[in-house]
Design a protein around this motif. Structure first.
Motif, short mmCIF file in Angstrom:
data_model
loop_
_atom_site.label_atom_id
_atom_site.label_comp_id
_atom_site.label_asym_id
_atom_site.label_seq_id
_atom_site.Cartn_x
_atom_site.Cartn_y
_atom_site.Cartn_z
N GLY A 9 0.80 -1.23 0.00
CA GLY A 9 0.00 0.00 0.00
C GLY A 9 0.83 1.28 0.00
O GLY A 9 0.61 2.16 -0.85
N PRO A 10 1.79 1.42 0.90
CA PRO A 10 2.59 2.64 0.91
C PRO A 10 3.41 2.83 -0.38
O PRO A 10 3.55 3.95 -0.86
N LEU A 11 3.91 1.74 -0.95
CA LEU A 11 4.66 1.84 -2.20
C LEU A 11 3.74 2.30 -3.33
O LEU A 11 4.08 3.21 -4.09
N LYS A 12 2.57 1.70 -3.42
CA LYS A 12 1.61 2.08 -4.46
C LYS A 12 1.20 3.54 -4.32
O LYS A 12 1.11 4.27 -5.31
N THR A 13 0.96 3.97 -3.11
CA THR A 13 0.59 5.36 -2.87
C THR A 13 1.73 6.30 -3.25
O THR A 13 1.53 7.31 -3.90
N GLY A 14 2.94 5.93 -2.87
CA GLY A 14 4.11 6.75 -3.19
C GLY A 14 4.35 6.86 -4.68
O GLY A 14 4.62 7.95 -5.19
N LEU A 15 4.23 5.75 -5.39
CA LEU A 15 4.41 5.79 -6.84
C LEU A 15 3.33 6.62 -7.51
O LEU A 15 3.62 7.41 -8.42
N SER A 16 2.11 6.46 -7.07
CA SER A 16 1.01 7.24 -7.64
C SER A 16 1.23 8.73 -7.40
O SER A 16 1.01 9.56 -8.28
N ASP A 17 1.69 9.07 -6.20
CA ASP A 17 1.98 10.48 -5.88
C ASP A 17 3.09 11.03 -6.78
O ASP A 17 3.03 12.18 -7.21
#
Length: 95
Positions: A9-17
């Protein structure tokens, strides 16, 4: 125990950001409709042999020196889906 989606989750959020903000981008993908994506070589090259080869500093490809890839012959909706997939691991369905 957390499942894989919770861990990523944090990786996906970071990449999306990163995609949304363009922060730290080092490559532009230009579409024929004028859309420009400010993306990151590391993210694209880690997931695509095409981008890995085209952006290799030891290659003779212009893209490796210009930090711009023009995808003028490709459907802009397909390019959008490709970029979304690299950063979000999902994409908007093409219509």
């Amino acid at each position: 125990m957390a499942d894989d989606d919770d861990k990523l989750g944090p990786l996906k959020t970071g990449l999306s950001d990163l995609l949304e903000s363009g922060l730290f981008s080092d490559l532009k993908i230009c579409c024929r409709d004028g859309t420009v994506y400010n993306v990151h070589k590391n993210i694209l090259c880690a997931q695509s042999l095409f981008f890995k080869n085209a952006l290799n500093p030891s290659s003779n490809f212009l893209e490796a020196r210009s930090n711009t890839i023009k995808l003028e012959n490709d459907d802009p909706a397909a390019v959008k889906a490709l970029v979304e997939y690299f950063y979000r691991f999902k994409y908007t369905t093409l219509t």
